[in-house]
Structure formats: structure tokens, C-alpha cells
Motif scaffolding. Structure first.
Motif, PDB file in Angstrom:
ATOM      1  N   UNK B 398       0.823  -1.206   0.000  1.00 47.25           N
ATOM      2  CA  UNK B 398       0.000   0.000   0.000  1.00 47.25           C
ATOM      3  C   UNK B 398       0.862   1.264   0.000  1.00 47.25           C
ATOM      4  N   UNK B 399       2.026   1.178   0.650  1.00 51.64           N
ATOM      5  CA  UNK B 399       2.935   2.329   0.633  1.00 51.64           C
ATOM      6  C   UNK B 399       3.421   2.601  -0.781  1.00 51.64           C
ATOM      7  N   UNK B 400       3.755   1.518  -1.500  1.00 50.39           N
ATOM      8  CA  UNK B 400       4.177   1.686  -2.890  1.00 50.39           C
ATOM      9  C   UNK B 400       3.076   2.350  -3.693  1.00 50.39           C
ATOM     10  N   UNK B 401       1.855   1.892  -3.434  1.00 52.28           N
ATOM     11  CA  UNK B 401       0.730   2.430  -4.189  1.00 52.28           C
ATOM     12  C   UNK B 401       0.540   3.912  -3.901  1.00 52.28           C
ATOM     13  N   UNK B 402       0.659   4.237  -2.604  1.00 54.91           N
ATOM     14  CA  UNK B 402       0.487   5.635  -2.203  1.00 54.91           C
ATOM     15  C   UNK B 402       1.571   6.510  -2.810  1.00 54.91           C
ATOM     16  N   UNK B 403       2.759   5.931  -2.946  1.00 49.70           N
ATOM     17  CA  UNK B 403       3.857   6.684  -3.520  1.00 49.70           C
ATOM     18  C   UNK B 403       3.624   6.896  -5.012  1.00 49.70           C
ATOM     19  N   UNK B 404       3.135   5.852  -5.668  1.00 55.77           N
ATOM     20  CA  UNK B 404       2.842   5.950  -7.097  1.00 55.77           C
ATOM     21  C   UNK B 404       1.722   6.974  -7.333  1.00 55.77           C
ATOM     22  N   UNK B 405       0.861   7.068  -6.334  1.00 57.38           N
ATOM     23  CA  UNK B 405      -0.345   7.874  -6.480  1.00 57.38           C
ATOM     24  C   UNK B 405      -0.016   9.361  -6.690  1.00 57.38           C
ATOM     25  N   UNK B 406       0.780   9.938  -5.798  1.00 53.83           N
ATOM     26  CA  UNK B 406       0.933  11.394  -5.892  1.00 53.83           C
ATOM     27  C   UNK B 406       2.356  11.931  -5.761  1.00 53.83           C
ATOM     28  N   UNK B 407       3.332  11.055  -5.494  1.00 55.24           N
ATOM     29  CA  UNK B 407       4.674  11.596  -5.268  1.00 55.24           C
ATOM     30  C   UNK B 407       5.225  12.271  -6.519  1.00 55.24           C
ATOM     31  N   UNK B 408       4.990  11.699  -7.668  1.00 58.80           N
ATOM     32  CA  UNK B 408       5.521  12.301  -8.886  1.00 58.80           C
ATOM     33  C   UNK B 408       4.504  13.214  -9.572  1.00 58.80           C
ATOM     34  N   UNK B 409       3.394  13.441  -8.885  1.00 61.51           N
ATOM     35  CA  UNK B 409       2.363  14.288  -9.463  1.00 61.51           C
ATOM     36  C   UNK B 409       2.905  15.706  -9.699  1.00 61.51           C
ATOM     37  N   UNK B 474       7.240  16.003   3.011  1.00 61.12           N
ATOM     38  CA  UNK B 474       6.289  15.016   2.513  1.00 61.12           C
ATOM     39  C   UNK B 474       6.989  13.680   2.287  1.00 61.12           C
ATOM     40  N   UNK B 475       8.137  13.729   1.608  1.00 61.46           N
ATOM     41  CA  UNK B 475       8.843  12.485   1.278  1.00 61.46           C
ATOM     42  C   UNK B 475       9.416  11.801   2.517  1.00 61.46           C
ATOM     43  N   UNK B 476       9.864  12.592   3.480  1.00 59.17           N
ATOM     44  CA  UNK B 476      10.525  11.963   4.622  1.00 59.17           C
ATOM     45  C   UNK B 476       9.545  11.099   5.398  1.00 59.17           C
ATOM     46  N   UNK B 477       8.282  11.414   5.283  1.00 56.76           N
ATOM     47  CA  UNK B 477       7.297  10.602   5.997  1.00 56.76           C
ATOM     48  C   UNK B 477       7.158   9.241   5.329  1.00 56.76           C
ATOM     49  N   UNK B 478       7.332   9.190   4.015  1.00 58.01           N
ATOM     50  CA  UNK B 478       7.380   7.883   3.347  1.00 58.01           C
ATOM     51  C   UNK B 478       8.596   7.095   3.825  1.00 58.01           C
ATOM     52  N   UNK B 479       9.739   7.800   3.854  1.00 61.42           N
ATOM     53  CA  UNK B 479      10.973   7.125   4.287  1.00 61.42           C
ATOM     54  C   UNK B 479      10.785   6.550   5.690  1.00 61.42           C
ATOM     55  N   UNK B 480      10.187   7.360   6.568  1.00 61.46           N
ATOM     56  CA  UNK B 480      10.058   6.903   7.950  1.00 61.46           C
ATOM     57  C   UNK B 480       9.091   5.740   8.072  1.00 61.46           C
ATOM     58  N   UNK B 481       8.057   5.755   7.244  1.00 61.44           N
ATOM     59  CA  UNK B 481       7.126   4.616   7.298  1.00 61.44           C
ATOM     60  C   UNK B 481       7.837   3.344   6.843  1.00 61.44           C
ATOM     61  N   UNK B 482       8.692   3.469   5.839  1.00 69.67           N
ATOM     62  CA  UNK B 482       9.427   2.276   5.388  1.00 69.67           C
ATOM     63  C   UNK B 482      10.351   1.766   6.492  1.00 69.67           C
TER      64      UNK B 482
END
Lengths: 197, 583
Positions: B398-409, B474-482
Motif C-alpha cells: 500500500x505504501x508503494x501504491x500511495x507513492x505511485x499515487x501522488x509523489x511524482x504528481x 512530505x517524502x521523509x514521511x514515506x521514508x520513515x514509514x518504510x
């Protein structure tokens, strides 16, 4: 390419959108069965349920507003487990428990049962500490969370009558806890019986 | 590169400042007591020569019996390791201290709080106004001789609850209108909110009015209020901004609308009673709050939980981090205009984690799960396998999906890259913590800097991003979740069996006299609990170093020069919860 990020994101939304329909069709006509999946790691599609027509089961440990456990005597009389020791009133963080201890009418000595027992449910924060520290398993947390009323000044202070529920009810909402406690109780009884011999 | 270090040791500061600094020799206390006149010199020596550049916490204690007010400072080195605590004592009648804001800008809100709640004047503070209370408020509520409107007794448990508990509602005894007092010369009817006049005037002073001296077209500066009721502020929070066109010239946060004096309640409570109250601070991360408080009390009691309890604690704390960062990301995107779709996707995952919390603790948000020396309940096998399935299969996907969703938007990137920049120096100065600090390029994480619980034996990286803008936060929160998932996978793999409590569960714990500062890396930043015990059943002082509150100190800095629409997003990227800001 400029705009590819937006398109990729839209694909994610599209997939979620389709998933809701796939799940709906899969559980067509037997929607209540989908709740088990809905509460597992395999959940997909729509997460919401149509409360109050549909309800998700609550786990055994779920806690909401304490109640008093009583055992039923042979003639249907209510025998309180509570001995009015006052531990629940002392541990209660918002101090919403009021207990009147019974005294013997002649000797004036305290007897182990409460005359009155009040809980102000407006103040109760559902922390569950009273149930956790009660040494007699006499106060437990309930599963009934639908307590809305039209009037709060009089109805929201629960008295002993309102709070008391039979031990069978407790066993039905918390079977595992009940089983564990009964086992300990039986063990103690056995130890007691074995001692004088 | 080696800097010339002046020969100054942490353990000989009293020798360096003879007669001005002495070791705190009270039983259970540590650190130094500094004479008020030496305070500035002492703390600049700490900062510049000993490397204690991060002032974590400033608070005060009212020692009524000794007729003293004590201001307590906790400073840390960014390289990690234990911190230093120093105090300054002032008489209760006229408490005055030099302000440390020129050295540590991060002390600004905390000194204002100490003024508001204790009435200690910090001389040289740029803006010493009340911060949590309103100015029609009478007195300083954290003083020991101040009583709240519905005062019953000094400490709980109240004596009239048992054995003769005659039930009553406190508002019947103290009717509405009889429970307030105002300062002399204050009339609630004729009152004009002077604070706003001062606030607006203060905003003007900072940058000057530019009376036609520049070459650009002269525009009128206007003041606008966002909040207290505004959907973008995530609660009752107000930002007063001075605008030049659409550009923010200066901005002040105004808070305290949700203030309930958590700390005063905490001092009336017994130690255990505070546990469910900590849930209500940052209500998204109740497990993390429990963790910090349990650590602080366990430090005082000198106990450690058994192995299995440690693992369960870490498991819950890291699941909390995932929930919190999911929500932070979701609401940030909501502020950016993605509406509620990302929030709802994040809520799906949160639902499943909350199911786990409900199964172990009985409540989805107000968990009240930690106890001193362990946790309240053991994990069942069903719950454990649910967690295993979540952290090994579902959440990474789900994290991958969330990243695909809007990170490169593209829209997200254009709105957030280079906006609301906080440099590393500023972040340290403002005592920013958590993702805000780490997104500015400072790899400081309490889990590594001063490991608690079992974090020293878990493998994970301290996430860091270099730009300090909204996009990095925004990105660091993805990193921390990983990284949290990485920790969780190790915890699930190594979960030992055994006891979950040290000793018997007690409702009245014995806490020896002394002070302790327990801090944890909560999802929003460093959460600290400063406790003073005097050997009784209730804490003498209970202070919460709340990351949301202190992170707001840097809000004005981030917003200056940005567009007003970005101020909303900058606030979202700090990730505050008003329950914790206002306490």
C-alpha cells in the motif's frame, strides 16, 4: 513526460474505483459475510458499512462504560460480587465513581456490599482502569455503546440498578476473559478446600 | 576538520563558573543550578563550546514550600548522547530571568508558556504575551497556590467518593458565573481585545511599512486572520498574517483555544491516572504518548519492563508512526488541493491498524495500553498474525501504491518544491523536532541519539532529507514509514514469549522523590515528559514537551515571503494536532 505523474496517479484511483465494484459483485446478496474480510489484511473495496443497519463486530477487549457483575442466587436474587472496597473509586482518573458502603444496622461495622453505587457516565473516560484493578472481578467494561439520551441531567448518572448485569451477560460478551477468571477462581477454591485437610 | 575546543568539561562546569554554578545535589536530581545573572553566559558556553546546540525543553516548577520558582532547561548535542539539565532559581514574589531567546529561538513559545502559566518574567523576550490563556485570565494557573474553578481537593482520589459517596455534579455546587474571577480593573463587558491590537502592531514592526522608499509600486499591507475556525488549520488554531498582496510579510500563530490545563490535571492525578490522560494529547498517537510517560515514570522508579513487553511496546509505537504519517500525508495533500481521496486511502490502512489497537487495548484511539513496568494485556495469537500479515504483506504494497499515487504528481511537485524552506541551522535554533528537523538535513532521531527500550538492537536508518521544503517533509514521511515497517518486521520475527509485566500490577505505584525527563521519538517529533516526584502518590510537577507546540515556533520563519495559500500547506507539512499544541 510532463503529466505522466498525474496519469499514473489516476490509474491508482481507477483501480480503487473498480475494486469497489468487484467486491460488491463478489459478495452480492451476502454482504454480511464480507465483514470478516473487511476486517482482515485482505480487505479491498469499500471500507464503510451502513451503520446502524450493518454493524461490525467489536473485539472482546472493546471497552465502554463499566457495569457491575452480579451472580444469581438460587431464588433469582442478585448477589453482588462487589464488596465496596473502593479500589475502583480510588483508581478512577476522572473520579466519576461514588460508592456508599453498607454498615451493619446494629454493630455499625462495615459489611462487604455496596448500598449505593453511582457512575456519572458523562465524566467517565472509558479508560477501563476500574475493571483492570478490581480484585473481585465485580466491575467490568461493557460492549454496549449506544447510550444516547435526550436528557442528561438525571439519566446520565447511572445507579446500582442500572449498572448491574448478570454474570451470564459478562460471560457472553467476554468469553475468553471469563474462562480465564473462572479457572483462577476454581484453582483458589481448590486450594482453599485442600488447606484444612 | 577539528575545531579548537576550549578545555571545558560537562562534569566540571561548576569549577569553570565558581560561585555562580553549582551541582544540583538534591536527592534524585541531576545537573546544575545556575545563578540568574550567569544564565546567558552559561548557556552560550554550553552551546558554543560544548556543542549543546539543541534546547529541547524549557519549563518551570513552583516549589511553594521553599518559596522558589525554578526554571528547568534540557539541552542536547546533535551528535547524540545524554543531555544536560540546568536550572535557575528565582524568588516567587518577583520571578525574573534573562530570556534565552537570543541564543535559542526555540525557547520563544516555551518561555511565553512559562510566563503564562507560572508568571515568570523573561527579560529580553521579544514578545512576552500570554500564549495559552486569554488576557482576561486571572492569575497563573500552574502555581501551586492557584485553584481551578471546579476545585475539589488538592489531589485525587477525592475523599467524598468512598465510603460515603453522595453523588453530585460539581456544576450544581459551583453554578455557572460563580466560577470565574477577573484581574482587578478588568471588566468582561467593556473589554476590547487589546491582545489583538498588540498582535497587529507587533506584526507591523517586524518588517516596517515601506513608506514609498522602495522602487516598487506601493501597496497597502493588510492583516488577515485564518482561524480559529478554518478548515485548513486542522482544529481551533489561528494564524494572523500580514500580507503584501498575496505575499506573507509576517505571521503569528495564536493558540490556546483547546487549552484544558492538562498539566494541572496531571498534578492532581496519581501517577497511574495520568496514563489515560496522555492519550488525549496527540490523539492520533496515543500509544506513543503512553510510551513517553511510562518511560519517564519507570526512570524514576528504576524498573524495566520484561522483554516481551518491550517488543510489544515498540510494535505499538511503530504502528502508531505509520498511522500518523499516513494521516499527515493525507491531510497535507488535502491542503494541496487533492481533496479527500488520498486521506481516504490512508484511512483504509489506518482502520486496519486501529482494529489491532482495539483488539489489544479495547479502544481504537484512546488506547491507555501501557503500564509502569509493562503493558496492560498480552497479544493474542489472532492479533499477532494480523500484525504479521499487515507489516509483511499489505502495508509495504500500500505504501508503494500511495507513492505511485501522488509523489511524482506534477501539481504536487510544483506547489511544494522550494516552498516553506527551513534550513538546518534554523531548524536546530527553533528546536524543531521529528520529521521537520530531519527534512532540513539534521539526522537527529531520539531512537538513535539516546536509544530507549530496545531500539539499540533494532536495525533501521535515521531518515534525512536535505532541502527542508514542503516536498521533503512530505517524502521523509514515506521514508520513515518504510523504516517503521523494517522495525516491525524485525519485531514480528523476534517477538519473545514470556511475562508482560514486571512485578504485580499495582494501582498505587511507589515513586521515589526526584526528577526525570523521559523522551521518545513520537511521530510528530520529540515528546518529553518532565516529572518531579516528592515521594507521594501524585507527581509534584508534570510537564509535557509537546512536539506540535514547539514545531510551531518555526512556522513564521517558514511562511515569510511565501504566498498566503502556501501558508496553509506549510502548516500542514509541520503536522500539528491541537490536542497536543494547546494541552
Amino acid at each position: 513526460m510532463y503529466g505522466s505523474g498525474v496519469i499514473k496517479g489516476m490509474l491508482v484511483t481507477g483501480k480503487h474505483f473498480l475494486d469497489t465494484y468487484i467486491e460488491d459483485i463478489r459478495y452480492l446478496g451476502r454482504r454480511s459475510e464480507s465483514f470478516a474480510t473487511r476486517q482482515s489484511a485482505k480487505a479491498k473495496g469499500v471500507f464503510t458499512v451502513q451503520y446502524p443497519e450493518e454493524r461490525l463486530p467489536v473485539p472482546e477487549e472493546f471497552r465502554f462504560i463499566p457495569f457491575l457483575v452480579y451472580e444469581e442466587g438460587p431464588e433469582g436474587q442478585k448477589l453482588d460480587r462487589c464488596t465496596s472496597c473502593g479500589i475502583c473509586a480510588k483508581v478512577c482518573p476522572p473520579q466519576c465513581i461514588w460508592i456508599v458502603r453498607s454498615t451493619h444496622p446494629e454493630t455499625g461495622r462495615p459489611i462487604p456490599e455496596p448500598t449505593e453505587f453511582f457512575i456519572d457516565v458523562d465524566i467517565c473516560m472509558n479508560c477501563g482502569l476500574c475493571a483492570e484493578y478490581c480484585p473481585f472481578d465485580a466491575i467490568k467494561m461493557d460492549h454496549d455503546f449506544e447510550l444516547a439520551t435526550y436528557e442528561r441531567a438525571r439519566t446520565n448518572i447511572f445507579d446500582k440498578e442500572r449498572l448491574s448485569k448478570p454474570v451470564a451477560y459478562y460471560a457472553s460478551i467476554r468469553p475468553q476473559n471469563y474462562g480465564r477468571e473462572e479457572a483462577i477462581r476454581a484453582e483458589k477454591e481448590a486450594a482453599k478446600a485442600a488447606k484444612p485437610a | 576538520m577539528t575545531e579548537p575546543r576550549i578545555d571545558l568539561q560537562v562534569d566540571s562546569l561548576d569549577v569553570r563558573f565558581p560561585g555562580k554554578v553549582r551541582q544540583d545535589s538534591r536527592a534524585g536530581y541531576a545537573g546544575y543550578i545556575v545563578q540568574p545573572e550567569t544564565l546567558v553566559e552559561f548557556s552560550s558556553a554550553l552551546r558554543d563550546q560544548l556543542g549543546f546546540r539543541y534546547l529541547s525543553s524549557v519549563t518551570a516548577v513552583d516549589y511553594l514550600a521553599e518559596d522558589l520558582m525554578e526554571v528547568v532547561y534540557h539541552a542536547y548535542r546533535l551528535e547524540g548522547g545524554p543531555g544536560i539539565v540546568f536550572k535557575s532559581q528565582v524568588p516567587r514574589q518577583d520571578p525574573r530571568l534573562p530570556s534565552l531567546v537570543p541564543l535559542f529561538p526555540g525557547a520563544e513559545f516555551q518561555e511565553r508558556e512559562a510566563w503564562d502559566l507560572f508568571g515568570i518574567r523573561f527579560e529580553g523576550h521579544p514578545d512576552l504575551r500570554r500564549i495559552l490563556m486569554w488576557e482576561g485570565f486571572h492569575g497563573h494557573p500552574m502555581r501551586k497556590d492557584w485553584h481551578e474553578a471546579y476545585y475539589e481537593e488538592e489531589v485525587k482520589p477525592f475523599k467524598n467518593r468512598w465510603p460515603e459517596g453522595q453523588v453530585y455534579r460539581i456544576e450544581d455546587k459551583v453554578p455557572f458565573g460563580h466560577n470565574v474571577s477577573y484581574p482587578s480593573e478588568f471588566s468582561p463587558e467593556g473589554w476590547v481585545p487589546e491582545e489583538d491590537v498588540a498582535l497587529y502592531a507587533g506584526l507591523g514592526k517586524i518588517q516596517g511599512d515601506g513608506n514609498g522608499k522602495g522602487s516598487e509600486l506601493e501597496t497597502e499591507k493588510i492583516i488577515i486572520n485564518l482561524g480559529p475556525q478554518h478548515p485548513s488549520t486542522h482544529g481551533v488554531f489561528r494564524m494572523v498574517a500580514r500580507l503584501d498582496g498575496e505575499t506573507v510579510v509576517d505571521l503569528r500563530p495564536v493558540m490556546g483555544y483547546l487549552h484544558r490545563n492538562h498539566e494541572k490535571i496531571g498534578e492532581r492525578n496519581t501517577f497511574l491516572m495520568n496514563m489515560p490522560f496522555t492519550d488525549r494529547l496527540d490523539y492520533f498517537c496515543s500509544m506513543g504518548n503512553n510510551f513517553g510517560y511510562a518511560l519517564a515514570v519507570e526512570k524514576l522508579m528504576g524498573i524495566r519492563p520484561p522483554e516481551r513487553a518491550e517488543y510489544i511496546r515498540v510494535m505499538m509505537a511503530e504502528l502508531t508512526r505509520i498511522i500518523n504519517h499516513m494521516l499527515a500525508i493525507g491531510f497535507l495533500l488535502n491542503d494541496l488541493g487533492a481533496y479527500f481521496t488520498p486521506v481516504m486511502y490512508c484511512f483504509n490502512e489506518r482502520e486496519l491498524i486501529l482494529d489491532v489497537f482495539e483488539a489489544v487495548s479495547g479502544s481504537r484511539m484512546m488506547c491507555n495500553y501501557f503500564r509502569f513496568g509493562g503493558v496492560a494485556r498480552d497479544l493474542t495469537d489472532a492479533t499477532f498474525s494480523m500484525v504479521r500479515e499487515l507489516v509483511t504483506e499489505r502495508l509495504p504494497r500500500k505504501l508503494d501504491e500511495l507513492e505511485r499515487f501522488l509523489v511524482m504528481n506534477e501539481i504536487v511537485r510544483e506547489r511544494s518544491i522550494g516552498v516553506g524552506v527551513l534550513t538546518a541551522e534554523q531548524a536546530i535554533g527553533f528546536s524543531a523536532a521529528g520529521p521537520v528537523l530531519r527534512a532540513s538535513g539534521v539526522p537527529y532521531d531520539v531512537r538513535r541519539a539516546e536509544p530507549y527500550s530496545i531500539y539499540d538492537r533494532l536495525e533501521f536508518d535515521v531518515c534525512v532529507r536535505q532541502h527542508g521544503d514542503i516536498y521533503d517533509r512530505y517524502l521523509i514521511r514515506f521514508d520513515e514509514m518504510r523504516q517503521s515497517l523494517r522495525i516491525l518486521q524485525q519485531v514480528v520475527r523476534d517477538m519473545p514469549s514470556g511475562e508482560i509485566m514486571t512485578g504485580k500490577p499495582q494501582y498505587q505505584v511507589r515513586v521515589p522523590a526526584g526528577e526525570s525527563y523521559g523522551r521518545v521519538e513520537n511521530p510528530k517529533g520529540e515528546l518529553g515528559f518532565y516529572l518531579v516526584a516528592n515521594g507521594k502518590a501524585n507527581p509534584y510537577r508534570y510537564h509535557v514537551r509537546s512536539p506540535s507546540f514547539i514545531n510551531l515556533t518555526s512556522l513564521a520563519q517558514m511562511c515569510r515571503g511565501q504566498k498566503i495559500a502556501d501558508a496553509v500547506v506549510i502548516l500542514g507539512s509541520i503536522d500539528i494536532v491541537l490536542g497536543e499544541v494547546d494541552r
